[in-house]
Each structure stands twice: as C-alpha cells, then as structure tokens.
Design an enzyme around this catalytic site. Structure first.
Site, short mmCIF file in Angstrom:
data_model
loop_
_atom_site.label_atom_id
_atom_site.label_comp_id
_atom_site.label_asym_id
_atom_site.label_seq_id
_atom_site.Cartn_x
_atom_site.Cartn_y
_atom_site.Cartn_z
N ASN A 18 0.82 -1.22 0.00
CA ASN A 18 0.00 0.00 0.00
C ASN A 18 0.85 1.27 0.00
O ASN A 18 0.43 2.32 0.49
CB ASN A 18 -0.99 -0.02 1.18
N ASP A 19 2.05 1.19 -0.56
CA ASP A 19 2.96 2.32 -0.64
C ASP A 19 2.40 3.37 -1.60
O ASP A 19 2.12 3.05 -2.76
CB ASP A 19 4.33 1.82 -1.13
N LEU A 20 2.27 4.60 -1.16
CA LEU A 20 1.76 5.69 -2.00
C LEU A 20 2.88 6.58 -2.51
O LEU A 20 2.64 7.50 -3.29
CB LEU A 20 0.74 6.52 -1.22
N HIS A 45 4.37 3.45 2.73
CA HIS A 45 5.81 3.40 2.46
C HIS A 45 6.60 3.02 3.72
O HIS A 45 7.54 2.22 3.66
CB HIS A 45 6.25 4.77 1.94
#
EC number: 2.3.1.-
Lengths: 397, 397
Positions: free
Chosen positions: B343-345, B377
C-alpha cells in the site's frame, strides 16, 4: 477527442482555437446569469451582505418545474458544466460529454442548472461570479481578505437552494456532482431530503477524514509561505502567484495518476538523467517544467485566498452535519449512485464506499460502481462518458 | 513495541526518556566514525574538496574481510541503522529490529556498515557528519549554498566505496537499503557488479519516472517559497524553517497511508466539524496541528538546502546510468530481493516490480515479495521485521 480536449481544458484552461465539438454541428449555448441576495447567514453564524453568485442552465424548465437536475461543481471548476458561451469557444464546459441534447443528462428532457460556489477559485475569471475573500466587504469598502467568514459545503448548498427558490423551484429531479461537487450532492440529499429523490456522487466522499483534511492542508501551505500573501492582504499589491502555482502543481499531480504522468513524460522525452538538472541545481526536469508552466498559466485567473477557503470548506465536510456519517445518512430519501475512480489517489474509492455502506446500513437504496482509466481522480471529469448509459438509466428510474 | 518506537523515532526524532529495548538487557552499542577525502570528483564532473562523511558499524570485520553487509539509508535518515550510542539513548537506529546479535542481519556473523550520505538531511544533527551545501567551501571560506555541485545516488555509492576501500574491503557480502537506500543498493549492483553478490531493495525503485520526479519536486517547492531561503544564502541569517517544515509535512504524509492517519485521527479526537477551524480561517484541525508540530520539531536539526540536493539526487536516479533500466540491469551479477510495501503511495509497488522485471528480462536471479501493514511506504522502515526470516535466509544463500 472529447476526452483529450476536456483534459486539456482542466489542465490548461486555455487552448488554441480548435473547435471542440467539430463533430456536433450546433453546439449547446449558455450564458452566465447573476443571482443576488441582500444578506446570507453562514452555518457558522456569520453574515455575508450583498452575496452574489453566477449560474448557468441548459435545457428548458418545464411548466410544473419538475425536471430540474442540479450539477454541483468540483474544486477548480465553476458552473460552466456544459456547452459554450460562443460557438467559437475553444472548449465546452467540463462535463459536456454527458450533458446536452440526447446525452446521458439529456437537455431535451431536463432543465440542468449549476451555480458558481462561494469563494470560487476562478475569482478573476470574467466568466465566474462569486463572493469570497477577494470581494469588497460592504461594511469597509475593502476586500474581505481573511475577515471573510469560513464557509462550508452546506453553505454552498444553501446558496444553491436560494437560487433554485428564486426560480420557483421546490424540488429536484436529481443532484449530480464530481469531487467537491459530490460533497455538495450528498449534503443536499442529507440536509434537504424532500428535495432530492436521486443523487449521483462521482469521485466522491461522505466526509473528510483525518487523511483528507491533512492532504487538503498541504494545498494551502504554499500560499501562506509566499511572501506576497501577507496574511491575505494582497489586493493592493502583488498577489501570491508563486504560492498559488505551487498549490496548483500539487493539486494537479494528486488529481492524476502515474499512468497518465508517465505517458506525458514520454511525450516530453523525460529522462531521469537530463543534462540541465544534472549540471545545475537551479534547473528542473522537463516534466517539472511542464507541470509548472500549466500551473502558472492557470493561476492568473484564480485567487489564492479563495483556494484557502475552498480547502477549509472541504476539510469541514461531513454530509448532513450529523454526529457521524451513518447518523447523517439516516435522513436521506434519495436513491444514490456512487462512481469513484478505481485508481483515484486523491479521494480514494474507500471514501465513496464508506458513504455507500452508511446508506445501506440505514436501509437506503444505493448502488456502487467504479470508473476506470489512466487519469486517477480526473477519470471522474475527463473520462465520465464511460458511465453515460448508467447515469442515463439511473436518472430515468 | 519496537515497531511503535521505531515509528515514533521516524516521526519525531526525539522521544521522552523511555528505554526502547528494555526487553534486551545489553543493547548493541556503536560510535559515529569520520571518513575524509582530500578531493572527490562527482558524476557531473565537479570537484568537492575536503569531503567528509560519517559512518557506523555493528559486528566485527573478519580477518579475510569477507563478511561485510552495507546498509544504505533512506532520505531523512543517516548511518545510524541500528544500536545506540549510549545505553540510555531514547531509541536505537531505525532498523534495529533486523540488525543485531542473532537478528535477521546477524552482527555475530556479519560486519554491518552504513555511511552518512552526501548532503545528508540532518546536517545540524550532532550525530551526522556530511558534506553538502551547508558545508564550508574551502575555496571561499563560506558555506557553498547552491554553488555546491549537484550530486547523484551514484556519488553516494562512490563515496561509500571509498570508505570501504579505506578499511581494506574489496567486496561485499550484500548491500541492503530502504527507499533512497534501495536506490543506492541497486546502483551498487549495476555499477560495481563484482562487489555485489546479493542485493535487497526495500520499498524501492530502479529509476525515478516522470511521476516520481514531479512528486519529489513538490517537496522542494515550499523551501524555495520561504522568504528566509534567499536563494540558498541563509547561513548568516534565519534559516527557512517554515518552508522546511512544510516540506516535511508533505513527506511524512506521503510516506504514510490513510489507514495509519485515520487511526491517529481517532487518537486525537479528530472531527471534520471541529469548532476552531469552523469559526476561524486562521485555525487548523487537530490532525493538521499534530502533523505540523512534528514537522517543526524535526526541522530544527535539518538543513533546507540539503533537502533540495537530496530531492535532486533522487530525481536523477537511474540505476547504472544506462540508456534504460533494462540496459542497466544487464551488468548486475547479484541475486536480488525486492520488498515493496503493497500500500505504498510514495514509491508504489509498480516501481520495484519494474526493476525486478528488468532483471528477469536479463535472465538474472530475482525474487519479488510485498510488505503489509498500515504504514504505507514506512512499512519498509517501522514494519520490516515481518520479513526478518526471508531476509536472513536470502543473506545465507
């Protein structure tokens, strides 16, 4: 073609003199109208004197006034949702793909109306009529600046209601909006349920959560850093255009998606190791220059304080002003349709889903579906025609 | 407990006097060392005289010097990857969960070393030794400011190589890094393949694409807007702390995820319709104040120009400096492990996947897996121990 032109319109606000609808022999024409109110009291209990907003309509109001569809606009837009002011305008309104004769929102059938928001971002756009911090305060004869009252999404809705009532309208056929417009649409359904039998939320949310409130604040910060901002008192000096452009760069990127950005990079010949930025810390990459130039171009017609007030309106958003989203949704009488974009990085689909679920919890009739495409959040603006048939069917039921 | 403390360390850089490892009777201790070079020539062809950087190590170098694991650090970190300087330090280094005696990167077995980057963000931190725009230019006796040469990720690697060579090391057992550290790790594998038999990229990328280069620029913009910045010449006046704090607010939010943020909002009692911001445009929501206070607290030990140079180093990143990522990966001899966060943006998993695929295209041995958790992140920093066993096994093969 329409999609690309609409995107250009969003990014540029100016285009070379290409006829946008050259496949359409007679473009829908519209005119900006002016609505005035001697005094308006905000949700926060403050008064605004001589309030003025612009509005536009497409199609004809029926004799029984029962064919009204209200379009509520997004953050950087205004009531120019469809059509053109003049046949030779570069581009039509932002949702022209779905509003017009025979289109999803059929102006042969419906009277479609939209209203410029309070504190509209395009305060210096001759096609926008708004009241906000850049307006003259009748009590002092000077621009309000930060003395303008905080306004909420519900205030936008209350002003729209006054516009509609001035036309003798007492009920809507539907309210439809994208992004900040989706907030107004759901606010309508929750606050004035007897007015709203149908609501469509595109790339929307039911409330601003902690993540969104903080993300919105990031848009405000560059403006306050600009030395020209001067605590909002810049109306007799240089406006904070650098801070405003910085804010627009952030908004534009967050409203898009890497898929689109990296295609744009290819068009520009973007490379990580470009010579200019490798040799000089003062130079920038091609993609940064592209983003910056468009932001500076758009900033010219916008007002920085207005952006701060729009940020605040969105931060304060909880549809219906209840104790929770679920509590607020209890009052809704509309059947609702939620259309988030699956790759939205600004208002991620979980937000529309939470509003949809809050309605289902209250045994309301709600439908949830997702937009696709490379544009992220902006799929709800430039890529809306993929759901034209669903929108049309929803409005007819 | 370790995870929460590590997150606090990342967000705060200061903590009350709570012993972090009170479950560990004898904490790993380390000392910052100093490395000096009379002259260094950058990738861009400029020279830096009297270059100095700090470094730390954990564990013992074997007689044959064949047990070296290099840890390359992330954007806002330094070489303090594990352990404490003093037993009563508030928190250990950022990856203490996986570096230490008997841990995934076992200091009973490996000599683990890390080097402060050039233009390190913590230029005013007494535990950081770095050379950058805040350093004195020996030719003028004044701080470089923007006359400091642009430096790249490859320059960081070249300086690390000089540190290792000064210790008689000619080959690594592995290089491991998170985020900007992952960039250095892959740069090592591509530029010095005979040195690197194993590489682990955590929350990483193989190059900066158009999206990332533009997103990084957003971090630089608030600093340049701050009137105290003065084109980088602020070393004899007030530093641009407001611009720097604004940048840190953006970085912190982008490095996290709504899941974490909204839980933090609940802790603060966040509500969209908080009274302060409803009544006064000058007031902010609880979640904004929380983010702002932490950013201002961290800014005190950092240098704003250094942030601009780190942004540029990351923007210029293409591992191996080849014509493309696929071309660059041809030289790699290491077996590689990629661990992006699902779910790293900030550096979305597609980036690590592209590097992994470029290696597979070149018939290299590469493994791809994803980190989970609520931190986006930062799962790669505060939540790394979930992959401790995989990292340990990868290093032993």
């Amino acid at each position: 073609m329409t999609r690309i032109l609409a995107l250009c319109w969003v990014l540029l606000w100016t285009l070379p003199g290409i006829a946008a609808n050259n496949d359409s022999p007679a473009p829908l024409l519209t005119t900006k109208q002016r609505f005035s109110m001697p005094v308006y009291t905000t949700v926060g209990g403050r008064t605004i004197k001589s309030l003025q907003v612009g509005w536009e309509s497409y199609g004809e109001l029926s004799q029984t006034k029962d064919n009204v569809i209200l379009i509520t606009h997004y953050f950087s837009a205004n009531s120019h949702a469809a059509g053109k002011y003049h046949p030779d305008d570069a581009a039509p309104g932002y949702w022209d793909a779905i509003i017009g004769p025979g289109k999803a929102i059929d102006t042969n059938k419906y009277f479609v109306i939209s209203v410029d928001s309070l504190a509209n971002l395009g305060a210096n756009d001759p096609n926008v009529i708004t009241t906000g911090p850049a307006s003259i305060n009748p009590d002092t004869g000077k621009p309000y600046g930060l003395d303008f009252p905080v306004v909420t999404i519900k205030d936008f809705v209350n002003v729209q209601k006054a516009v509609l009532e001035s036309l003798g309208i007492t009920k809507l056929h539907a309210v439809v909006g994208a992004s900040m417009g989706s907030m107004q649409a759901l606010e309508w359904a929750a606050s004035y349920p007897d007015w709203v039998p149908r609501m469509i939320s595109v790339i929307g949310a039911g409330k601003s959560d902690a993540w969104t409130t903080a993300a919105l604040e990031q848009w405000a910060i560059p403006i306050r850093l600009d030395p020209n901002w001067q605590n909002g008192n810049y109306y007799h000096s240089q406006p904070p255009l650098e801070g405003l452009a910085a804010s627009l760069m952030l908004i534009t990127q967050q409203a898009l998606h890497p898929d689109f950005f990296n295609l744009q990079g290819e068009t520009l010949g973007y490379q990580p190791l470009e010579t200019g930025p490798l040799n000089d810390i003062r130079q920038s990459h091609s993609i940064v220059n592209w983003l910056s130039e468009r932001a500076h171009s758009r900033a010219a017609l916008m007002d920085a304080n207005h952006l701060l007030y729009l940020v605040r309106a969105c931060q304060l958003f909880l549809a219906g002003h209840g104790n929770s989203l679920t509590a607020s949704m209890q009052a809704v009488k509309a059947k609702t349709l939620f259309l988030p974009a699956e790759n939205d990085l600004l208002l991620m689909p979980y937000m529309a889903e939470a509003a949809h679920e809050a309605l289902l919890t209250n045994k309301k009739q709600s439908v949830y579906d997702e937009l696709k495409g490379q544009y992220g959040h902006l799929n709800g603006v430039v890529n809306i025609q993929q759901k034209a048939a669903d929108i049309n069917a929803f409005l007819q039921n």
